[in-house]
Each structure stands twice: as C-alpha cells, then as structure tokens.
Design an enzyme around this catalytic site. Structure first.
Site, PDB file in Angstrom:
ATOM      1  N   HIS A 314       0.846  -1.197   0.000  1.00 52.05           N
ATOM      2  CA  HIS A 314       0.000   0.000   0.000  1.00 52.05           C
ATOM      3  C   HIS A 314       0.882   1.248   0.000  1.00 52.05           C
ATOM      4  O   HIS A 314       0.680   2.170  -0.803  1.00 52.05           O
ATOM      5  CB  HIS A 314      -0.903  -0.043   1.240  1.00 52.05           C
ATOM      6  CG  HIS A 314      -1.720   1.193   1.471  1.00 52.05           C
ATOM      7  ND1 HIS A 314      -3.092   1.202   1.358  1.00 52.05           N
ATOM      8  CD2 HIS A 314      -1.376   2.461   1.832  1.00 52.05           C
ATOM      9  CE1 HIS A 314      -3.550   2.417   1.630  1.00 52.05           C
ATOM     10  NE2 HIS A 314      -2.521   3.201   1.932  1.00 52.05           N
ATOM     11  N   GLU A 315       1.860   1.291   0.915  1.00 54.27           N
ATOM     12  CA  GLU A 315       2.734   2.469   0.982  1.00 54.27           C
ATOM     13  C   GLU A 315       3.583   2.599  -0.279  1.00 54.27           C
ATOM     14  O   GLU A 315       3.848   3.718  -0.741  1.00 54.27           O
ATOM     15  CB  GLU A 315       3.629   2.394   2.218  1.00 54.27           C
ATOM     16  CG  GLU A 315       2.889   2.244   3.531  1.00 54.27           C
ATOM     17  CD  GLU A 315       1.776   3.261   3.722  1.00 54.27           C
ATOM     18  OE1 GLU A 315       1.921   4.418   3.294  1.00 54.27           O
ATOM     19  OE2 GLU A 315       0.730   2.889   4.309  1.00 54.27           O
TER      20      GLU A 315
END
Length: 873
Positions: A314-315
């Site tokens: 996600h990051e």
C-alpha cells in the site's frame, strides 16, 4: 490554537498567490538526550529558509509554524517581530516581493502524541528514538512551512544529532556525516524532488539498520538500482525478520515497474518500524515509516504476515499515487488512498505468496467500508473537506476501503488494461504536480471509451451502500423460470448505482460439498434487473449475488439461501464465496435482520472448519461484537457461556501448533468468563496446564493476563511481576492496559484522570489505558462515568492535540451502557451543543449511531428469544 485549523479557502488563496522554489531545513536534536526541563516540554532547534515567489508583490500571507518560541525571523533581509507577528501557529508575512527569502529560527517541541517529531525513550536501554509524522498538517510542528499539499517544493535537510545515531530523511546523504567535538555529528541530505510538506520525513536514533538493494534492467537497456534499508529499535532486533520485509519490497517494486511504466523516482527506499505510532504506516518517499507492531515479538498467524505485506505494498503504491502525483486539496484524498488500497491488494495477490488476498479484502477491508458508509457521517468518496479537522477525520473506511472497492468495480467496468493504461498516462502527464478528480477521469475516458462522468456521479460523488437481493421464480419443473436482482438504497442516500456483478448458483454435490454449478456476469441497473442467462437452470440451494466480489454492495439472501447457509455453510468449498456469505450474515446481524444468537450459533457450528485463518480471526471479532453489542441483555450471560465453552472446545480441536490454534487461543482468552475457563488461563500461565502444540510466548501471556485482570484474578503484584519478565516498551503498554482493566472503582477513577485530566501519558499509553478502562463485563462499574463523559469532551477537544482528543472522545464514549438512557443523553448533548467543533460532533454522532444500532440488534435478538419460548422440560 485558532490558527491551527487551516481552511480550504485560505489554502486556495495562498496557492493563487505563491509558488515555492525550495526549503532548507536544519534541525538540531542533540537535546533529545537531555533530562526533561522543569516544565516538561522538551524542545529542539529548527532553522528554516524558504525561497518563494509572489504573484502580487506587496501582498501579505502567512507561514505555518506550531512552536513554543520563534527566536528570530527575517523576510528578504527585513527582521520580523515574533512578539507581534507570531501567534503560536502562524507567522505573518507582510509586504511580499516578487521573489522572497524567509528564514525562521525557532524552538520547536518534541511530541509525545505521535504528531510532528515524536520523542520516545526506550525503557530497556534508556536510548531516545525520534521520527516524524505529519499527515495531514504537522510538518509545521517541526519547521516553518506553507502547510498545504499543492505548494510542492524541493527540500534539503540537515540534521545535527548524537554521532552514534542513524539519521535518515527522504533523500540520500550528501557525503559522509561531519563529526563535531561534542560527540555529535551533522548529516546533510541531498535535495528532494518537488514534494508536499506532509510527506517529508526525518528518522533519527540508535536504530538497528539492515540494508539490501534492488536491481532492474530498464527497457532502454539501463539499470535501475535502489538501495534498500529496514530499521527498528535495537530492542526489537532479535525479532526483526528484515529478509521477509525485503522480499515483499522487491516483489512489489517488480510489480509496479511492470505495470506503471514509470521508474521509482525517489532514489533509495528505507522502511523504518518506529515506536508509539498512531497509524499503520506513512508513505514518506524514500523513508516510509511503519508501526513497530509489525515486528512480531511472538508467534502470529499467517494473516498477520499478509497484513504487513499488504501495508508495505500500500505504501509503495503511494510512491506514484500520492507522492509523484498529489491531490490538490484533501477533498481528493481518495486519489491517493483509494488507489493505494486497491493497488496494494492487487499487487499482494499477483506478486507475493499471499494469493488469497482478495478474500481478506472482501472480509476485512469491506467490513470497515460498510460500517463507515452507514454512519451519519458517511460522505462521497470525493469528500467536501472544509478544513484540516475535516481532513483528519476523513482518513476513514470510505476514503480507503470503499474507494478501493469502487476501483475494483471500475476495473470490472472499463477493463484491466484500460485502467492500467489510464494510470500510466496519469503519471506521465502530472508527474511532480497536483491533480483533481477530473484529471484522472479524463485519462480513463480516453483509455476506456466509457462515459466516466456518469460512473463518477454514481460511485464517487454520492454516499451510501446499496443492498442487492435475489428474487427467484421457479417453474413447474422446479427449474429457475426467472432470476432478478433487486437493488435498494438507504432513504438518506437514495442512489441506485450501476453494478457489474457475477451471480453464482450453488448446490451440494454427491460428496455433500456446496459448490457452484452455474454462473453469469451481468450489469445491474435500476431497482430490478433480470439475469436471463440463468433462466432454465436447475433449482439452486444458494443464490450468491456479487460472487467473486466484483462490486461494492451488501449482499442479501433469499429465504432458501439463508436456510442453506444455516445448515451447510461449512460445506461451501470456495473460500472467497464462503467469506462473502459470512460477510452477508454479519451485515444481516448488524442491520437487526438476523438475531445475534443465530450468528453466534453459526460461528460455533462452522468457524471450526474455516480454512482461511484471516477469515477466522474476523469471525472471532464479529462474534465478540455480536455478544457484547447485539445480544439481548437477558440472554447475554448464557450466550457468553456458550461462546466460551465453544471456543475452548474448538481450541482443543485445532491442529496443534497451527495458526488456527493460536487464533482460537486468543479468542478463548477474550471471551473466557466462567470459573473453569479462568482457572485454565491461570494454569496456562503457570505452566500447570498445557494444550498440545500451543506455545505460550510473551505476547500470548499478556493476552491471557488481561481477562484475569478484568475478573480480579490478577492484581498489581502479578502484573508488576509480568513486567519484570518483559521490561520493554511493549510490555509496559500491556501492563498499563491490564492495570486499567481491573474491576475497581478506584482503578477506573485513576485511569479516567490519567487520560482526561492529565497530558502526562504518551499516545501509546493513552490508548492502552482507554482499552483497559472499557471492559464489557464491567458495565455497572463504569456506569457513573457516562454522565461525566458528556461534561468533559469539549474541554478535552480544546486542550489536547487532535490525535489524543480523537482517541479520548472515541475511547470513553459509554458504548457498553447500551440502554435508552445513554442514547437520550447523547441526543441531549448533540441538541445542546450545535456549535461544538464539527469534527467533535461527528465523533459523537458516529458513537450515537453505533449505540442506536446496538439497541436495534438487541431488540431483534430479544424477539427471537421470545418467539422460541421457554426451553423444553
């Protein structure tokens, strides 16, 4: 401070006026090792030089800075007066020139709330660890800044710190650090690319630091090399599985390079696991920060590793969606969070060992979205964000999980190739810039040929979740004569959306397995849609709408399908379909359409056969919530007894040493209530009881201790002895939670005072105290605090940072006083405080809605008990 809450209008006015050319930021954090001063406020030196242009020479504006003291400030060589020009959060800048240089020298405060530059003192070794966390607007607590996402600029950081520390920032070091005579050193970092203030970062301290590298051959024949780093506190080094972190990182970089056609643009890639972190992680380019709980101190299930991998990816997706291309204002927060949530799940499934990630997405992430989308505070994915307090509360299940679900529906709508080609064009056109909704829609319209305006109006610009229900008519031969999908919308948000869904027909085969024998994909539009492809199919035992989880909706069940699940849910062989059925049953329970006792019975009957441990852990969470919130008070004790006995039975039946066994052990501890169950917990701790294969490591010991503390069977001496075994930051958090859980009026009073009347506790210990204070089995003990809650929350909101205030307002709401009197008291506060800060009112409204939902669930469960009548004699 009134100036801290920057409004959208102020930001737009400043953006029209200014263009920022660069920041030079020098931080001196040698004071991190000093003893705290008499006033308890530790400070560090921050010197910032900003070069910027003004479109209207002679105009005035302000720079953001939240600091105890401005030592000096000069604008274009002209001194400013901190006494008159600085109000504690804004420094006035009058008489701007066409080209400007501002230098601000300030004393800034270290944070203990996880906002700004957080200072953590490790109880194990006395070492100090620092890291920054800014989103949405806390860079101003560390240096002078134009604190809004659309005023991007290059940043050059210089940090003076103890020489034995590791110091990192977004960019790589510019040469070796320079040693100073006092045991300190100076780290100078290269200028960054133009980025927003909220994603700048500094991590500093004696971190355990592991390195690796990533190499990739580019289409032009060149080589992309990315230095990799992974960090954690020294005390966690023995638990740190950096190899797995790097493995996921490299798989993710491969995936995003394969699909985005834009090489990773930030040079290096460090990932720091830091203490007392408020979030899961933060996408600072080149210097991502994570909560250190992702460094697992004991045995965890595979779902925990999957969860960590998902957050890493996600990051990483944010490096493109959010960092390279950034939303103009927080209205379009979804342009980064929804995409990162979706791309994180997609890359997880397609590039790592976690091939069943969509099951977790359907079961866990969407559950978060469905809850948020039914609250009175629900909002469109593209939200109306008036100010920073609005922005802070919009990091929610709508912006993340609903947005990601909507993007999954978009992929089904336009096709995967068109979606990814749209992303590639978006990056190429808007690299290093800021965008709005229409910028993305225009490229997707190009690549798909679809009318994105209609899709956007339906999915991004309206709120609420639709319910889809099958409507089946059978012929004389028993076959399906007609199958239709009925779509409903809540009265508050009466929008019927277009849905691309799959419909599955299921029945048991010769072995008794419940399997799909027919499937059709269709576009649902309006209130009723016929699925002609399934006409003539043999009669199903189960009709599953949204099979394969293509759209975002609540699935309803017809009577026959619900009866099938009551009898044969465990026979369903497809794990995603089974997860969708569990989700449907849970939504029925939350909506007071299925009695809580029935949901608990289904869990006890079928959860032991659940193959996906992530789904199992979600079922455990739902079952506890059903017991605590939705079970009729008169049945709660009996339901709790049955759940505790069933959890123990299934714990003993689980495969020794498996993740399922560990999940059942933790669930059993959470619901244990009877004398026999509590004695077993004591025996497991003492080593006099044993369950084959179950390793009672330190983390599990704390999980076993909390219910014993809550039942008065483990007091302060036992908890102090356990802290001696685990004298770490993690152990201290566990001990604080368990201490606050003890069933004593004096204990509760001290816990209340420590979070309401004092600001001495760090953010992590505030959260631990709140978690221990609120125990569902202590309703009578905590009842006197319900009226006090409504007396203090405005003061808490005014006096504390927004992060801590949000925790206290949420954590102390009397949710376990689930009666009409508490609902009336909540309504009275809302009626009497129409002018309370909107963000505070939103939190109370959300808690009020959860309470009203709980009361409806309890009424449904009570009716079911009445209908059943007394037990047979």
């Amino acid at each position: 401070m009134p100036g801290e809450n920057l409004t959208r209008d102020e930001a737009r006015q400043r953006a029209r006026l200014l263009a920022v050319d660069g920041y030079d930021v020098a931080l001196d954090v040698r004071s991190a090792l000093d003893a705290p001063p008499a006033d308890g406020v530790r400070t560090f030196r921050s010197t910032t030089t900003i070069r910027f242009r003004c479109a209207e020479p002679g105009a005035a504006t302000f720079v953001d800075l939240v600091a105890p003291e401005v030592l000096s400030a000069t604008l274009n060589g002209r001194p400013l007066n901190p006494d008159t020009d600085f109000d504690g959060s804004r420094l006035a800048l009058p008489g701007l020139a066409a080209e400007n240089e501002l230098t601000v020298d300030a004393r800034c405060a270290y944070s203990r709330t996880g906002e700004g530059l957080h200072h953590f003192l490790d109880p194990e070794d006395g070492e100090a660890y620092l890291y920054t966390q800014y989103e949405p607007a806390d860079a101003r607590r560390v240096f002078a800044t134009f604190e809004q996402p659309d005023l991007k600029a290059p940043f050059t950081f210089t940090v003076t710190a103890p020489a034995h520390w590791t110091v990192l920032s977004n960019a790589a070091q510019d040469g070796a650090e320079e040693s100073l005579a006092d045991g300190a050193a100076v780290w100078r970092f290269r200028p960054t690319q133009p980025i927003s203030t909220y994603i700048t970062a500094v991590v500093a301290g004696p971190y355990h630091h592991v390195t690796d590298h990533y190499r990739r051959t580019l289409p032009d024949g060149g080589t992309l090399e990315i230095p990799l780093g992974a960090l954690c506190r020294k005390g966690l080094a023995k638990h740190f599985d950096a190899d797995d972190v790097f493995r996921i990182t490299k798989q993710g970089l491969d995936f995003f390079h394969d699909h985005f056609d834009f090489p990773y643009p930030f040079g290096k890639y460090d990932q720091a696991f830091v203490p007392e972190y408020n979030l899961g992680a933060m996408e600072n380019p080149g210097c991502v920060t994570f909560r250190e709980e992702f460094v697992f101190r004991g045995k965890v299930t595979e779902a925990s590793y999957e969860g960590r991998a998902n957050v890493i990816l996600h990051e990483m997706a944010h490096m493109w969606f959010g960092d390279l291309v950034t939303m103009e204002w927080w209205d379009d927060l979804w342009l980064k969070e929804s995409f990162a949530d979706f791309m994180g799940a997609l890359s997880l499934v397609e590039s790592t060992r976690f091939r069943d990630g969509w099951i977790t997405f359907a079961n866990r992430r969407k559950s978060w979205a469905y809850r948020a989308d039914q609250l009175p505070s629900t909002h469109p994915v593209t939200a109306d964000i008036r100010d920073l307090e609005d922005a802070k509360l919009n990091f929610d299940g709508i912006t993340y999980a609903k947005g990601a679900s909507v993007l999954k529906q978009l992929v089904a709508y336009v096709g995967r190739d068109a979606f990814l080609e749209g992303a590639r064009r978006y990056f190429q056109r808007h690299a290093w810039g800021n965008t709005r909704l229409e910028d993305l829609l225009s490229v997707l319209a190009e690549t798909s040929g679809r009318d994105m305006a209609e899709w956007s109006r339906a999915w991004l610009q309206t709120a609420g979740v639709n319910a889809l229900t099958p409507e089946a008519r059978y012929g004389a031969d028993g076959r399906l004569a007609e199958l239709a999908v009925v779509q409903e919308a809540p009265a508050e948000h009466p929008v019927l959306r277009p849905h691309r869904i799959a419909v599955g027909l299921y029945r048991r085969d010769g072995s008794g397995a419940l399997t799909r024998y027919a499937r059709a994909e269709t576009d649902v539009r309006g209130a009723r849609t016929v699925v002609p492809e399934l006409a003539g199919a043999e009669r199903p035992e189960l009709i599953l709408l949204n099979d394969e989880d293509l759209t975002y909706c609540k699935i309803r069940l017809d009577d026959g399908s619900l009866a099938t699940l009551r009898a044969h849910l465990g026979a369903m062989t497809d794990p995603l379909a089974r997860a969708l059925c569990w989700s449907a049953l849970w939504n029925l329970t939350r909506d007071a359409l299925l009695p809580a006792r029935d949901f608990l019975a289904l869990v006890l009957r079928f959860a032991g056969d659940e193959s996906d441990v992530g789904v199992l852990q979600m079922l455990h969470a739902w079952a506890r919530s059903a017991l605590v919130h939705y079970t009729a008070p008169g049945h709660r004790e009996e339901a709790g007894r049955l759940l505790g006995e069933g959890a123990l039975r299934l714990l003993r039946a689980a495969e020794p040493g498996s993740g399922h066994q560990l999940a059942w052990a933790r669930f059993f501890a959470a619901v244990a209530d009877g004398e026999e169950e509590l004695r077993l917990l004591e025996g497991l701790l003492a080593g006099t009881e044993r369950i084959e294969g179950l390793e009672v490591d330190q983390e599990l010991r704390w999980a076993l201790l909390e219910p014993l503390a809550a039942h008065g069977r483990a007091g302060a001496p036992e908890l102090a002895a356990e802290l001696d075994r685990d004298d770490t930051a993690s152990g201290k958090r566990h001990q604080v939670r368990c201490l606050a859980a003890r069933p004593s009026a004096e204990v509760k009073e001290r816990a209340w005072e420590s979070v309401v009347e004092s600001d001495r506790l760090s953010n992590a210990l505030v959260d631990a105290t709140l978690a221990g204070f609120a125990q569902p089995g202590q309703r009578q003990l905590t009842a006197p605090f319900a009226p006090r809650y409504f007396e203090v929350i405005e003061g808490v909101w005014k006096a504390r940072s927004i992060e801590i205030a949000m925790s206290v307002v949420r954590g102390l709401f009397p949710a376990f006083q689930s009666d009409r009197a508490t609902l009336d008291a909540t309504d009275a506060w809302l009626a009497e405080h129409p002018d309370a800060p909107p963000a505070l009112r939103r939190l109370v409204l959300e808690a009020r809605d959860d309470l009203a939902r709980a009361l409806r669930g309890q009424e449904c469960d009570a009716r079911a008990g009445s209908a059943a009548g007394p037990p047979a004699g």
